[in-house]
Scaffold this active site. Structure first.
Site, PDB file in Angstrom:
ATOM      1  N   THR A  27       0.842  -1.205   0.000  1.00 45.93           N
ATOM      2  CA  THR A  27       0.000   0.000   0.000  1.00 45.93           C
ATOM      3  C   THR A  27       0.872   1.248   0.000  1.00 45.93           C
ATOM      4  O   THR A  27       1.929   1.265   0.637  1.00 45.93           O
ATOM      5  CB  THR A  27      -0.908  -0.007   1.240  1.00 45.93           C
ATOM      6  OG1 THR A  27      -1.621  -1.237   1.289  1.00 45.93           O
ATOM      7  CG2 THR A  27      -1.885   1.157   1.210  1.00 45.93           C
ATOM      8  N   ARG A  32     -11.956 -10.007  -2.501  1.00 43.23           N
ATOM      9  CA  ARG A  32     -11.773  -9.436  -1.162  1.00 43.23           C
ATOM     10  C   ARG A  32     -11.523  -7.920  -1.268  1.00 43.23           C
ATOM     11  O   ARG A  32     -10.713  -7.472  -2.068  1.00 43.23           O
ATOM     12  CB  ARG A  32     -10.595 -10.110  -0.462  1.00 43.23           C
ATOM     13  CG  ARG A  32     -10.237  -9.501   0.899  1.00 43.23           C
ATOM     14  CD  ARG A  32      -9.098  -8.507   0.786  1.00 43.23           C
ATOM     15  NE  ARG A  32      -8.605  -8.069   2.089  1.00 43.23           N
ATOM     16  CZ  ARG A  32      -7.709  -7.103   2.262  1.00 43.23           C
ATOM     17  NH1 ARG A  32      -7.200  -6.491   1.224  1.00 43.23           N
ATOM     18  NH2 ARG A  32      -7.328  -6.745   3.463  1.00 43.23           N
ATOM     19  N   ILE A  33     -12.229  -7.161  -0.466  1.00 44.28           N
ATOM     20  CA  ILE A  33     -12.044  -5.709  -0.437  1.00 44.28           C
ATOM     21  C   ILE A  33     -11.454  -5.337   0.914  1.00 44.28           C
ATOM     22  O   ILE A  33     -11.935  -5.790   1.954  1.00 44.28           O
ATOM     23  CB  ILE A  33     -13.380  -4.981  -0.679  1.00 44.28           C
ATOM     24  CG1 ILE A  33     -13.897  -5.299  -2.084  1.00 44.28           C
ATOM     25  CG2 ILE A  33     -13.204  -3.471  -0.501  1.00 44.28           C
ATOM     26  CD1 ILE A  33     -15.308  -4.837  -2.346  1.00 44.28           C
ATOM     27  N   GLY A  34     -10.432  -4.510   0.886  1.00 43.57           N
ATOM     28  CA  GLY A  34      -9.749  -4.141   2.121  1.00 43.57           C
ATOM     29  C   GLY A  34     -10.149  -2.772   2.637  1.00 43.57           C
ATOM     30  O   GLY A  34     -11.188  -2.213   2.272  1.00 43.57           O
ATOM     31  N   ASP A  35      -9.295  -2.229   3.484  1.00 38.00           N
ATOM     32  CA  ASP A  35      -9.578  -0.934   4.109  1.00 38.00           C
ATOM     33  C   ASP A  35      -9.313   0.236   3.176  1.00 38.00           C
ATOM     34  O   ASP A  35      -9.941   1.293   3.300  1.00 38.00           O
ATOM     35  CB  ASP A  35      -8.686  -0.774   5.345  1.00 38.00           C
ATOM     36  CG  ASP A  35      -7.206  -0.779   4.958  1.00 38.00           C
ATOM     37  OD1 ASP A  35      -6.750  -1.788   4.379  1.00 38.00           O
ATOM     38  OD2 ASP A  35      -6.515   0.220   5.196  1.00 38.00           O
ATOM     39  N   THR A  51      -2.123   2.309   6.370  1.00 35.18           N
ATOM     40  CA  THR A  51      -1.584   1.106   5.750  1.00 35.18           C
ATOM     41  C   THR A  51      -1.449   0.027   6.814  1.00 35.18           C
ATOM     42  O   THR A  51      -1.324   0.347   7.993  1.00 35.18           O
ATOM     43  CB  THR A  51      -0.198   1.378   5.126  1.00 35.18           C
ATOM     44  OG1 THR A  51       0.377   0.139   4.688  1.00 35.18           O
ATOM     45  CG2 THR A  51       0.751   2.015   6.118  1.00 35.18           C
ATOM     46  N   GLY A  52      -1.471  -1.221   6.395  1.00 38.98           N
ATOM     47  CA  GLY A  52      -1.297  -2.296   7.363  1.00 38.98           C
ATOM     48  C   GLY A  52      -2.293  -3.416   7.189  1.00 38.98           C
ATOM     49  O   GLY A  52      -2.689  -3.728   6.061  1.00 38.98           O
ATOM     50  N   GLY A  59      -5.463  -4.816   6.772  1.00 41.98           N
ATOM     51  CA  GLY A  59      -6.700  -4.175   6.346  1.00 41.98           C
ATOM     52  C   GLY A  59      -7.942  -4.552   7.118  1.00 41.98           C
ATOM     53  O   GLY A  59      -8.783  -3.698   7.427  1.00 41.98           O
TER      54      GLY A  59
END
Lengths: 140, 172
Positions: free
Chosen positions: A1, A29-32, A52-53, A55
């Site tokens: 990210t 899959r959808i992240g943060d 970042t990190g 999610g």
């Protein structure tokens, strides 16, 4: 990210975050990152954040918005960023990082992971680091 | 106030071999973004320019060099937010575009919507004539190697690597 926050001379802030996600993620899959308040947030009345990190933890914790909320209550950018990142890790046992600018240009940088690469330019100086506690400065 | 630009290149267990590449990349990104910020005075232009730099560098997990899904594909995501009017643009599950952050900005500025994904995003990309890039640009050998390593590690665990939520990969 990757991410970026900026402040212009008119006092406007903005943030951006872009990612490929997590290696080996399940298709779809959808992240943060694209989620407001998790991967980033901006408000000229307070400041801007990019995260970042891990999610799944970041989105459940609403990391970006929590940082700005803490700043809105009077906490400075660095302390707000560190306390919220650490709070997420304490609560979820997952790591993250965030970069923050206040509406006045104060900088907040914190990460609970082993490393996070960061850099900023302010008042003719380039600042950067990647290790915990590292802060290098170069005159431009 | 003085203009400021601050960037990150991702948090996680970055190996020693990747440290210098990450530092060089974030420094370049911040310097390019600051130049744009000073020349145009436009904060969104600076954000976009800074992130475009890292989206092109294969050492960063965005754009070229993005990590792969279990099926070996690139699915990218991006978000841009503006503090003046609380505007935002976001995209998810984006395929075969070079600069996801630029597409997120177009969603913010050229549509009444905030967040596009899936078939709607594909339609928007086509209608906006956003250039496509092939997997040969986006998928790097490093990303392929990382996926293979991930799968091998998964095979050593009792849970199947394909089971959702059982084997999260490296973090952002």
């Amino acid at each position: 990210t990757v991410g970026c926050v900026a402040l212009d001379s008119n006092g406007h802030v903005a943030s951006g975050t872009s990612t490929g996600g997590i290696c080996g993620k399940y298709k779809g899959r959808i992240g943060d990152t694209p989620q407001l308040g998790s991967g980033g947030y901006s408000d000229d009345n307070v400041g801007a954040v990019s995260t970042t990190g891990y999610g799944e933890a970041i989105m459940r914790y609403n990391l970006a918005h929590r940082i700005l909320s803490r700043m809105d209550s009077g906490i400075d950018a660095q302390n707000a960023t560190k306390s919220v990142v650490d709070g997420m890790t304490a609560r979820t046992k997952k790591t993250a990082g965030a970069i923050t600018l206040s509406k006045l240009g104060d900088v907040g940088i914190s990460f609970s992971s082993k490393r996070m690469a960061w850099a900023f330019v302010k008042d003719g100086e380039l600042h950067y680091g990647i290790e915990q506690g590292q802060h290098e400065v170069e005159k431009l | 106030v003085s203009p400021v630009i601050l960037v990150h290149g991702g948090a996680g267990d970055i190996p020693d071999s990747g440290v210098q590449e990450k530092i060089d990349g974030v420094k370049q990104s911040a310097l390019v973004g600051y130049k744009v910020l000073c020349e145009t005075g436009l904060v969104l232009d600076a954000i976009e320019a800074s992130i475009n730099i890292m989206e092109d560098l294969e050492g960063f997990n965005a754009g070229r060099g993005s990590v792969l899904t279990l099926t070996g594909e690139v699915e990218m995501e991006a978000l841009i937010t503006e503090g003046k009017d609380l505007n935002a643009g976001a995209i998810t599950l984006a395929k075969n575009i070079r600069y996801p952050i630029s597409v997120a900005r177009k969603v913010m500025e050229q549509t009444p919507h905030t967040f596009l994904g899936g078939a709607g995003l594909e339609d928007f990309i086509k209608k906006s004539n956003i250039p496509r890039v092939g997997d040969d640009w986006l998928i790097t050998d490093r990303a392929k190697d990382a996926l293979e390593k991930f799968k091998q590690q998964g095979a050593n665990h009792t849970e199947a690597a394909t089971e959702i939520g059982k084997r999260p990969g490296d973090v952002g």
